[in-house]
Design a protein around this motif. Sequence first.
Motif, PDB file in Angstrom:
ATOM      1  N   ARG B  15       0.814  -1.209   0.000  1.00  0.00           N
ATOM      2  CA  ARG B  15       0.000   0.000   0.000  1.00  0.00           C
ATOM      3  C   ARG B  15       0.844   1.255   0.000  1.00  0.00           C
ATOM      4  NH1 ARG B  15      -4.938   0.141   3.878  1.00  0.00           N
ATOM      5  NH2 ARG B  15      -5.463   1.897   2.548  1.00  0.00           N
ATOM      6  N   ALA B  16       2.044   1.142   0.571  1.00  0.00           N
ATOM      7  CA  ALA B  16       2.932   2.294   0.567  1.00  0.00           C
ATOM      8  C   ALA B  16       3.645   2.431  -0.770  1.00  0.00           C
ATOM      9  CB  ALA B  16       3.944   2.153   1.705  1.00  0.00           C
ATOM     10  N   GLY B  17       3.278   1.553  -1.729  1.00  0.00           N
ATOM     11  CA  GLY B  17       3.874   1.644  -3.060  1.00  0.00           C
ATOM     12  C   GLY B  17       5.273   1.076  -3.115  1.00  0.00           C
ATOM     13  N   MET B  18       5.588   0.181  -2.170  1.00  0.00           N
ATOM     14  CA  MET B  18       6.931  -0.391  -2.166  1.00  0.00           C
ATOM     15  C   MET B  18       6.845  -1.902  -2.290  1.00  0.00           C
ATOM     16  SD  MET B  18       8.678   2.016   0.666  1.00  0.00           S
ATOM     17  CE  MET B  18       7.400   1.915   1.851  1.00  0.00           C
ATOM     18  N   LEU B  19       8.001  -2.512  -2.444  1.00  0.00           N
ATOM     19  CA  LEU B  19       8.044  -3.936  -2.685  1.00  0.00           C
ATOM     20  C   LEU B  19       9.012  -4.552  -1.679  1.00  0.00           C
ATOM     21  CD1 LEU B  19       6.838  -5.897  -4.649  1.00  0.00           C
ATOM     22  CD2 LEU B  19       8.743  -5.467  -6.195  1.00  0.00           C
TER      23      LEU B  19
END
Lengths: 216, 210
Positions: B15-19
């Motif tokens: 959700r924070a746009g990270m992987l």
Amino acid sequence: MDRLAPGDRQAGAPDRPLLACLTCDTLHYEPDVPMNHVATCRRCGRVLAAPRDNAFARVLALALTSTILMIGAVFFPFIDLSVAGLQNRTSVLDAALAFSTGMMVPLSVAVALLIVLIPVTRLGAIIYTLLPLVRGCAPWPHAPLAFRLAERLRPWSMAEIFVVGVAVALVKVGGLATLSIGPAFWAFAGLVLVTVLHDNAMCRYTIWKSLETPSR
Amino acid sequence: MEIPGNAEPLTTARRAGMLACTRCGLVHASGPARCGRCDAPLDPRGRKSLQAVWAWLLAGVVVYIPANIYPMLRTATLLEQSESTIVGGAIDLLEHGSYGVAAIVFIASVLIPVGKFIAIAYLALSLNRPGALSIHQRHLLYEMVEFIGRWSMIDVFVVAILSALVQLGSVAIINPGIAAVSFALSVAFTMLSAQSLDPRLIWDADEEPA
Ligand SMILES: [Zn+2]
Ligand SMILES: [Zn+2]
């Protein structure tokens, strides 16, 4: 590398690197866990870090012990069977080679892999990763790869299942013959115990951190 | 122990746009294909991993069928020659009064494999819907499948040990049957299926849509 820059997460976030839970992906600030404490995921409860005193030395010692037990387990006979004057001794290798005819050959290979080769490879990879860390040197080249391999092989290392298999087989033939258990069986049983201790002592987070900063 | 500074609401890396790396947990800004710490491939959750789950599961179910039809053990003694299947072997043990071992064999080679097929199928199907089980219960189910699944291999080892041990010329000889191969394959395929299921997919269902 594209490491996350601290503070990226949201405005006003403290400058601390992040760690995602391997199970549920929840973000945490990298824990600064005191020795002998356990940090768990806030959402799913998975252990994130559990550093212990001398953890590397302990895990390394257990891995070396397992290796020695493994050698004993493979080369000594583990069951002696005698009935009506006939006798047969079986070693782990014999059990692995039991499927060595025709269509069964691949199974022979698979059994040898599961009970001997994979456990040994895994132990070797763990020793390779931890030996320099315990001696306080920089990790050896490709140590992250070795440790990842060790983690990957964990479910496929089935020595302990084999020990229970021996016990079941003993009961199955117990009625028709006299059986005695050889030294290799006890080596295998010891191996199971050491493996459990070993998996519990290992804090993967600490190992990954140490592999990342080769200065300790 | 609570980690200090983690008091704010829960967010996932996705959700924070990270992987996040599935092997070591290192968080990456999306972009690289491999983890910067352990070099594992970074795989954004997607349909791909689910396809692998179904493919391995199907393979596991298919090879489990011959494992139950064909003999696991072929025994030749002075008096008789017999073949026993997985279930037949457990029944033999029961008749000899070894209830405990019969139970181990039956649980390891029938209940656990079948239970695993059902559990994996349920988990894969229920990923994006609310179901009878809460997320925590589903996660527990997943952990059980991962932990117990390997133990099904016990029957293959028993066959290997018996075949190596009982080679007593004319008195008694035990040889492995073809079912041992398909059973071993079934266990391996099911393990691969469970390993392909990314546990984060289970937890994704819990998040309110962003
Ligand atoms: Zn978690
Ligand atoms: Zn990684």
